[in-house]
Scaffold this motif. Structure first.
Motif, PDB file in Angstrom:
ATOM      1  N   ILE A 119       0.862  -1.187   0.000  1.00  0.00           N
ATOM      2  CA  ILE A 119       0.000   0.000   0.000  1.00  0.00           C
ATOM      3  C   ILE A 119       0.894   1.231   0.000  1.00  0.00           C
ATOM      4  O   ILE A 119       1.711   1.406   0.899  1.00  0.00           O
ATOM      5  N   VAL A 120       0.753   2.067  -1.016  1.00  0.00           N
ATOM      6  CA  VAL A 120       1.700   3.184  -1.171  1.00  0.00           C
ATOM      7  C   VAL A 120       1.648   4.136   0.016  1.00  0.00           C
ATOM      8  O   VAL A 120       2.677   4.686   0.411  1.00  0.00           O
ATOM      9  N   SER A 121       0.485   4.318   0.605  1.00  0.00           N
ATOM     10  CA  SER A 121       0.384   5.265   1.713  1.00  0.00           C
ATOM     11  C   SER A 121       1.007   4.735   2.999  1.00  0.00           C
ATOM     12  O   SER A 121       1.194   5.497   3.952  1.00  0.00           O
ATOM     13  N   ASN A 122       1.356   3.461   3.024  1.00  0.00           N
ATOM     14  CA  ASN A 122       2.016   2.875   4.194  1.00  0.00           C
ATOM     15  C   ASN A 122       3.527   2.778   4.020  1.00  0.00           C
ATOM     16  O   ASN A 122       4.210   2.206   4.872  1.00  0.00           O
ATOM     17  N   ASN A 123       4.025   3.322   2.919  1.00  0.00           N
ATOM     18  CA  ASN A 123       5.439   3.175   2.601  1.00  0.00           C
ATOM     19  C   ASN A 123       6.043   4.481   2.083  1.00  0.00           C
ATOM     20  O   ASN A 123       5.331   5.336   1.554  1.00  0.00           O
ATOM     21  N   VAL A 124       7.348   4.567   2.230  1.00  0.00           N
ATOM     22  CA  VAL A 124       8.072   5.666   1.608  1.00  0.00           C
ATOM     23  C   VAL A 124       8.258   5.315   0.139  1.00  0.00           C
ATOM     24  O   VAL A 124       8.843   4.283  -0.203  1.00  0.00           O
ATOM     25  N   MET A 125       7.745   6.172  -0.711  1.00  0.00           N
ATOM     26  CA  MET A 125       7.850   5.952  -2.146  1.00  0.00           C
ATOM     27  C   MET A 125       8.730   7.042  -2.746  1.00  0.00           C
ATOM     28  O   MET A 125       8.741   8.182  -2.268  1.00  0.00           O
ATOM     29  N   GLY A 126       9.435   6.682  -3.802  1.00  0.00           N
ATOM     30  CA  GLY A 126      10.335   7.666  -4.387  1.00  0.00           C
ATOM     31  C   GLY A 126      10.418   7.586  -5.891  1.00  0.00           C
ATOM     32  O   GLY A 126      10.073   6.564  -6.497  1.00  0.00           O
ATOM     33  N   TRP A 127      10.834   8.680  -6.469  1.00  0.00           N
ATOM     34  CA  TRP A 127      11.174   8.741  -7.881  1.00  0.00           C
ATOM     35  C   TRP A 127      12.670   9.046  -7.981  1.00  0.00           C
ATOM     36  O   TRP A 127      13.166   9.951  -7.303  1.00  0.00           O
ATOM     37  N   TYR A 128      13.329   8.267  -8.812  1.00  0.00           N
ATOM     38  CA  TYR A 128      14.743   8.483  -9.101  1.00  0.00           C
ATOM     39  C   TYR A 128      14.886   8.638 -10.614  1.00  0.00           C
ATOM     40  O   TYR A 128      13.960   8.315 -11.363  1.00  0.00           O
ATOM     41  N   ARG A 129      16.055   9.097 -11.050  1.00  0.00           N
ATOM     42  CA  ARG A 129      16.296   9.176 -12.483  1.00  0.00           C
ATOM     43  C   ARG A 129      17.768   8.893 -12.773  1.00  0.00           C
ATOM     44  O   ARG A 129      18.633   9.086 -11.916  1.00  0.00           O
TER      45      ARG A 129
END
Length: 113
Positions: free
Chosen positions: A28-38
């Protein structure tokens, strides 16, 4: 099993906008640290933005003000709104669930001058 699939990349002129999406399954995305990298051509992968469980966001200095990370809990999706794009933003953009060290295949963004 955690799976992430990015979409929304493409070719855009400098000054334009794109919105990247990351469809997530297995967590569940709201229960985790999510990130964008490039990862740009000939460069190392770098962090672009993160969103924490309580919604706090962090950005690389190079994208502050121009990029916005967000999430949709109903769709279990993370987004990256990118405005005023610059040629130096050209890269493959990856979504990640940081705790799981799991990455999507990436979506390519090319910004022409």
């Amino acid at each position: 099993q955690v799976q992430l699939v990015e979409s929304g990349g493409g070719l855009v002129q400098a000054g334009g906008s794109l919105r990247l999406s990351c469809a997530v399954s297995g967590i569940i995305v709201s229960n985790n640290v999510m990130g964008w990298y490039r990862q740009g051509p000939g460069k190392q992968r770098e962090v672009v933005a993160k969103i924490r469980r309580i919604g706090i966001t962090n950005y690389a200095d190079s994208v502050k003000v121009r990029f916005t990370i967000s999430r949709d809990t109903a769709k279990n999706t993370v987004y990256l709104q990118m405005n005023n794009l610059k040629p130096e933003d050209t890269a493959v953009y990856y979504c990640t669930a940081l705790v799981y060290d799991t990455w999507g295949p990436g979506t390519k963004v090319i910004v022409s001058s």
